[in-house]
Scaffold this motif. Structure first.
Motif, PDB file in Angstrom:
ATOM      1  N   ASP A  39      29.424  27.302   7.735  1.00 26.14           N
ATOM      2  CA  ASP A  39      30.197  26.154   7.246  1.00 26.14           C
ATOM      3  C   ASP A  39      31.512  26.544   6.582  1.00 26.14           C
ATOM      4  N   GLY A  40      31.841  27.832   6.583  1.00 23.50           N
ATOM      5  CA  GLY A  40      33.095  28.272   5.984  1.00 23.50           C
ATOM      6  C   GLY A  40      33.021  28.556   4.504  1.00 23.50           C
ATOM      7  N   SER A  41      31.842  28.432   3.906  1.00 22.92           N
ATOM      8  CA  SER A  41      31.696  28.694   2.466  1.00 22.92           C
ATOM      9  C   SER A  41      31.673  30.193   2.196  1.00 22.92           C
ATOM     10  N   GLY A  42      31.927  30.556   0.936  1.00 31.59           N
ATOM     11  CA  GLY A  42      31.817  31.942   0.515  1.00 31.59           C
ATOM     12  C   GLY A  42      33.122  32.621   0.161  1.00 31.59           C
ATOM     13  N   MET A  43      34.238  32.074   0.645  1.00 35.05           N
ATOM     14  CA  MET A  43      35.533  32.693   0.355  1.00 35.05           C
ATOM     15  C   MET A  43      36.355  31.866  -0.635  1.00 35.05           C
ATOM     16  N   LEU A  57      42.558  39.073  -8.725  1.00 35.16           N
ATOM     17  CA  LEU A  57      42.137  38.504  -7.451  1.00 35.16           C
ATOM     18  C   LEU A  57      43.309  38.227  -6.515  1.00 35.16           C
ATOM     19  N   SER A  58      44.444  37.832  -7.057  1.00 30.98           N
ATOM     20  CA  SER A  58      45.606  37.510  -6.227  1.00 30.98           C
ATOM     21  C   SER A  58      46.111  38.707  -5.445  1.00 30.98           C
ATOM     22  N   GLN A  59      45.695  39.917  -5.838  1.00 31.36           N
ATOM     23  CA  GLN A  59      46.142  41.130  -5.154  1.00 31.36           C
ATOM     24  C   GLN A  59      45.151  41.658  -4.126  1.00 31.36           C
ATOM     25  N   TRP A  60      43.946  41.081  -4.059  1.00 26.70           N
ATOM     26  CA  TRP A  60      42.987  41.616  -3.091  1.00 26.70           C
ATOM     27  C   TRP A  60      42.301  40.554  -2.219  1.00 26.70           C
ATOM     28  N   ALA A  61      42.468  39.287  -2.524  1.00 27.78           N
ATOM     29  CA  ALA A  61      41.841  38.230  -1.726  1.00 27.78           C
ATOM     30  C   ALA A  61      42.861  37.645  -0.753  1.00 27.78           C
ATOM     31  N   LEU A  81      19.752  29.745  -5.845  1.00 30.52           N
ATOM     32  CA  LEU A  81      19.819  30.173  -7.246  1.00 30.52           C
ATOM     33  C   LEU A  81      21.240  30.499  -7.686  1.00 30.52           C
ATOM     34  N   GLU A  82      21.946  31.310  -6.911  1.00 32.95           N
ATOM     35  CA  GLU A  82      23.323  31.712  -7.238  1.00 32.95           C
ATOM     36  C   GLU A  82      24.114  31.797  -5.932  1.00 32.95           C
ATOM     37  N   PRO A  83      24.576  30.661  -5.422  1.00 31.81           N
ATOM     38  CA  PRO A  83      25.232  30.665  -4.113  1.00 31.81           C
ATOM     39  C   PRO A  83      26.499  31.515  -4.028  1.00 31.81           C
ATOM     40  N   TRP A  84      27.058  31.896  -5.173  1.00 35.73           N
ATOM     41  CA  TRP A  84      28.260  32.739  -5.175  1.00 35.73           C
ATOM     42  C   TRP A  84      27.941  34.205  -4.890  1.00 35.73           C
ATOM     43  N   ASP A  85      26.688  34.615  -5.059  1.00 39.65           N
ATOM     44  CA  ASP A  85      26.310  36.029  -5.031  1.00 39.65           C
ATOM     45  C   ASP A  85      26.292  36.557  -3.596  1.00 39.65           C
ATOM     46  N   ALA A  86      27.357  37.232  -3.205  1.00 41.20           N
ATOM     47  CA  ALA A  86      27.510  37.716  -1.827  1.00 41.20           C
ATOM     48  C   ALA A  86      27.009  39.141  -1.676  1.00 41.20           C
ATOM     49  N   ASP A  87      26.556  39.454  -0.486  1.00 41.06           N
ATOM     50  CA  ASP A  87      26.131  40.810  -0.167  1.00 41.06           C
ATOM     51  C   ASP A  87      27.327  41.686   0.189  1.00 41.06           C
ATOM     52  N   SER A  88      28.231  41.160   1.047  1.00 36.75           N
ATOM     53  CA  SER A  88      29.319  41.989   1.556  1.00 36.75           C
ATOM     54  C   SER A  88      30.401  41.124   2.191  1.00 36.75           C
ATOM     55  N   TYR A  89      31.538  41.770   2.457  1.00 36.28           N
ATOM     56  CA  TYR A  89      32.702  41.081   2.998  1.00 36.28           C
ATOM     57  C   TYR A  89      33.318  41.886   4.133  1.00 36.28           C
ATOM     58  N   LEU A  90      34.267  41.247   4.821  1.00 37.61           N
ATOM     59  CA  LEU A  90      35.126  41.938   5.784  1.00 37.61           C
ATOM     60  C   LEU A  90      36.387  42.370   5.052  1.00 37.61           C
ATOM     61  N   THR A  91      36.814  43.597   5.281  1.00 29.35           N
ATOM     62  CA  THR A  91      37.899  44.152   4.480  1.00 29.35           C
ATOM     63  C   THR A  91      38.802  45.044   5.326  1.00 29.35           C
ATOM     64  N   ALA A  92      40.058  45.133   4.917  1.00 27.35           N
ATOM     65  CA  ALA A  92      41.040  45.965   5.615  1.00 27.35           C
ATOM     66  C   ALA A  92      42.124  46.365   4.628  1.00 27.35           C
ATOM     67  N   GLN A 118      35.843  35.456  -7.469  1.00 27.15           N
ATOM     68  CA  GLN A 118      36.026  35.922  -8.837  1.00 27.15           C
ATOM     69  C   GLN A 118      34.685  36.235  -9.502  1.00 27.15           C
ATOM     70  N   LYS A 119      33.674  35.413  -9.242  1.00 25.81           N
ATOM     71  CA  LYS A 119      32.350  35.675  -9.832  1.00 25.81           C
ATOM     72  C   LYS A 119      31.771  36.981  -9.316  1.00 25.81           C
ATOM     73  N   ASN A 120      31.943  37.247  -8.034  1.00 28.75           N
ATOM     74  CA  ASN A 120      31.452  38.513  -7.488  1.00 28.75           C
ATOM     75  C   ASN A 120      32.185  39.698  -8.102  1.00 28.75           C
ATOM     76  N   PHE A 121      33.497  39.553  -8.274  1.00 29.38           N
ATOM     77  CA  PHE A 121      34.273  40.621  -8.923  1.00 29.38           C
ATOM     78  C   PHE A 121      33.793  40.820 -10.355  1.00 29.38           C
TER      79      PHE A 121
END
Length: 354
Positions: free
Chosen positions: A299-303, A329-333, A222-233, A309-312
């Motif tokens: 498959d490497g998708s999601g980033m 986005l350029s400051q956090w991705a 339905l919305e393949p961009w809609d992520a649950d969570s990410y790895l962050t530091a 940007q859609k998730n943001f």
């Protein structure tokens, strides 16, 4: 703030080069390990001997749905790192990354960005929501029906437009019933008060106990961009430790592959992570339900820039982005480590998957 340049990799890199600093004092670099250049053994696996890494998971308890995060840490240990995992409620693991007691955490995008952290990899690429019904058999039948949605800021509300688009309908063609929580949506569908609901994988298991229920679609469709969570530091840590970030991403790709292709291995990891709080049969049922949502593609998708940007934008529009989170986005991705990890994984999958 660190800025990210979105560039494709011209070649498959065996190392990640960085023009900046040395290892962070919290990510120990003794022996062969380098925080800026990832070395590999002759069998193709990362050599992480000498690395000490403390990771977090913003999920509270050790629940079966977070087994992949546990597997990431276990894989890092298998490759030679001294690694551990701390679970935390709300934004406690993000704050622990800010303080330096953790180097990285898995968590939802709003909490990550609001804490001033940067995203460097997938954690759960798709929300584990399933669009289900006990009376309908396919998406084309939802016209005129009542659909349960938890809240206006919950993931299912972002999935509804995709469902309507695929069914060639407008929002006025259906009735929305806001239930207040996903658990209430499950209960209302079980009681026959709504025709359709978006439920988590564990909600599907609950509904199956009340009779036949059919999956009409999943979030990945339905919305393949809609992520649950990410790895962050933190930006500073990522700048000083690009090789460590790549190693974490490689461990995640390995763990995602295990989920996608090795059910029994995932079940054993789930039992270990939950300390046998669930039975093997319950873990097997949970796997089958989760697999319908396809939350961890290898498959490497999601980033991709557009997905991030859609998730943001969705989080921002629902009022979840605040303070330090309100950045371009350029400051956090930080996509360099992810791109390198995906390229290496695809070129050396037999080594990383082992």
């Amino acid at each position: 703030m660190q800025k990210t340049v979105f560039l494709g990799l011209a070649t498959v890199a065996l190392t990640v080069a960085a023009a900046c600093g040395g290892a962070s004092p919290t990510a120990t670099s003794s022996g062969r390990y380098s925080a800026t250049t990832l070395h590999f053994r002759s069998d193709g696996t990362p050599d992480l001997r000498g690395l000490t890494l403390h990771m977090g998971n913003a999920a509270g308890d050790a629940t079966i749905g977070d087994t992949v995060v546990y597997m990431v840490v276990q894989q890092l240990k298998k490759w030679g790192a001294a690694a551990d995992l701390t679970n935390g409620n709300a934004n406690t693991t993000q704050l622990a990354v800010v303080s330096g007691s953790l180097q990285a955490t898995a968590g939802p995008l709003p909490a990550d960005l609001d804490a001033g952290l940067d995203i460097f990899g997938d954690n759960q690429t798709h929300v584990d929501y399933l669009m289900v019904s006990s009376t309908l058999s396919n998406l084309d039948q939802i016209k005129g029906k009542t659909i349960a949605i938890a809240t206006q800021s919950s993931p299912d509300n972002f999935l509804l437009p995709g469902a309507l688009q695929k069914a060639h309908l407008k929002q006025s063609d259906i009735t929305i019933q806001y239930t207040g929580s996903n658990g209430n949506s499950v209960n209302q569908l079980a009681q026959g008060k709504v025709d359709v609901a978006f439920v988590h994988a564990d909600g599907l298991l609950t509904l199956q106990q009340h009779g036949a229920v059919r999956v009409l679609a999943n979030s990945a469709v339905l919305e393949p961009w809609d992520a649950d969570s990410y790895l962050t530091a933190s930006p500073a840590w990522l700048k000083a430790n690009p090789a460590t970030a790549e190693a974490i991403d490689l461990a995640w790709l390995h763990s995602a592959h295990v989920f996608d292709a090795r059910k029994q291995q995932w079940i054993q990891a789930a039992l270990a992570y939950t300390k046998n709080a669930v039975s093997a049969s319950d873990a097997s049922a949970a796997y089958d339900a989760l697999a319908k949502a396809k939350p961890w593609p290898d498959d490497g998708s999601g980033m991709e820039k557009a997905s991030l940007q859609k998730n943001f934008d969705a989080a921002n529009q629902s009022g979840q982005i605040m303070g330090q989170g309100n950045r371009p986005l350029s400051q956090w991705a930080v996509t360099g480590p992810w791109q390198a990890a995906v390229a290496y994984f695809k070129a050396h999958s037999s080594a990383i998957e082992a």
